[in-house]
Design an enzyme around this catalytic site. Structure first.
Site, PDB file in Angstrom:
ATOM      1  CE  LYS A  53      39.847  50.570  77.957  1.00  0.00           C
ATOM      2  NZ  LYS A  53      39.355  51.470  76.921  1.00  0.00           N
ATOM      3  CD  GLN A  97      37.114  51.813  74.196  1.00  0.00           C
ATOM      4  OE1 GLN A  97      37.523  52.025  75.333  1.00  0.00           O
ATOM      5  NE2 GLN A  97      37.839  51.171  73.300  1.00  0.00           N
ATOM      6  CG  ASP A 123      42.261  57.270  76.320  1.00  0.00           C
ATOM      7  OD1 ASP A 123      42.916  56.225  76.452  1.00  0.00           O
ATOM      8  OD2 ASP A 123      41.088  57.311  75.913  1.00  0.00           O
TER       9      ASP A 123
HETATM   10  N1  GUN Z   1      40.249  52.106  71.459  1.00  0.00           N
HETATM   11  C1  GUN Z   1      41.292  51.258  71.297  1.00  0.00           C
HETATM   12  N2  GUN Z   1      42.299  51.577  72.146  1.00  0.00           N
HETATM   13  C2  GUN Z   1      41.870  52.651  72.849  1.00  0.00           C
HETATM   14  C3  GUN Z   1      42.462  53.430  73.875  1.00  0.00           C
HETATM   15  O1  GUN Z   1      43.597  53.225  74.318  1.00  0.00           O
HETATM   16  N3  GUN Z   1      41.697  54.443  74.346  1.00  0.00           N
HETATM   17  C4  GUN Z   1      40.452  54.716  73.866  1.00  0.00           C
HETATM   18  N4  GUN Z   1      39.797  55.749  74.390  1.00  0.00           N
HETATM   19  N5  GUN Z   1      39.887  54.006  72.931  1.00  0.00           N
HETATM   20  C5  GUN Z   1      40.592  52.981  72.420  1.00  0.00           C
END
Ligand code: GUN
Length: 287
Positions: A53, A97, A123
């Protein structure tokens, strides 16, 4: 042979577009989009996602900061970080996350996700944003489901009136993608761990979304000839990444199929960048 829905190429195209739009926004005196990621603990898969990211954000001109917190961080400390980021006008997007460390209960996780300002919830996990999606007025749509829809669209997969089967009912993937498919006029069935005769249901599907996290869950002979298969699963088997679908066998029957890796994964991150750009675009200027 099926058409491969190439998530790497599509994500690259989307990033080119985002980069151009971010540049234009900043040139016009607008803010530079900023994403704040909260990473608690040392889950190795999460560490990889978060690094990707950061890398991809930098490529499109989005600022990304990651708060790395220990695995024993109390929920109250995470709450305080979220409050601080909510109040910081330079931050447009906040991402907590998942999975959170073991010490955080399911109730605390829900409370934390609800604490994120819904206008910074890139998200799309806040109940306001999930509710808006269900009401047909989406604001932030969760990144993985959005990525799946973009892949289907790019492949020219017909959705209206078709049978779509979603395997998995998570808040992150299964439930939002079912809403998106419904909004695209598909007839949607959601299957889960208690579903009986899963194979028989999948055999009817024109569109299959596999989002469970179990390698080899979907057999190749379950795929209706010509169907579109979107594999959201990311599983590590003997050091290799594989999805939930038996790829080789499914690819010989499907009309369209996503590879793992290189399918949905890159699209999730590109959609996060797009949501962050949107959040910055909609942000009220600081007084
Ligand atoms: N863990 C796995 N995929 C995601 C996601 O799309 N967002 C978040 N916040 N955590 C994740």
């Amino acid at each position: 042979m099926s058409q491969i829905l190439d998530g790497r190429a599509l994500a690259r195209d989307l990033r080119v577009q985002i980069k151009r739009e971010v540049k234009a926004m900043v040139a016009a005196g607008g803010p530079r989009p900023k994403l704040a990621v909260i990473l608690a603990g040392e889950d190795p898969a999460s560490a990889v996602y978060v690094r990707n990211k950061e890398k991809m954000a930098a490529r499109v001109g989005i600022d990304a900061v990651t708060l790395r917190l220990p695995a024993d961080v109390p929920a109250a400390a995470l709450m305080a970080e979220i409050d601080r980021l909510n109040a910081d006008p330079s931050v447009h997007g906040i991402l907590l996350q998942l999975p959170l460390p073991q010490g955080i209960s399911a109730e605390e996780e829900i409370a934390l996700l609800e604490r994120v300002d819904p206008r910074k919830d890139v998200d799309g996990f806040h109940p306001d944003n999930l509710g808006l999606l269900m009401a047909g007025r989406p604001r932030f749509v969760a990144c993985t489901p959005q990525g799946c829809m973009r892949l289907l669209e790019a492949g020219g997969v017909p959705l209206a009136g078709r049978q779509a089967v979603v395997i998995g009912r998570s808040l992150i993937v299964g439930k939002p993608i079912a809403q998106l498919l419904l909004a695209a006029d598909a007839t949607v069935t959601i299957c889960h761990s208690r579903t009986q005769a899963l194979a028989e249901i999948v055999r009817q599907a024109d569109i299959v979304i596999a989002a469970v996290g179990r390698p080899g869950l979907v057999g190749g002979d379950w795929i209706k000839p010509g169907a579109a298969v979107i594999d959201v699963g990311v599983n590590s088997v003997e050091g290799a990444l594989v999805g939930d679908v038996d790829f080789e066998a499914a690819a010989s029957r499907a009309g369209w199929i996503t590879p793992v890796p290189g399918g949905v994964g890159p699209m999730t991150i590109a959609c996060l960048l797009e949501n962050t750009r949107q959040a910055a675009l909609r942000a009220r200027p600081a007084p």
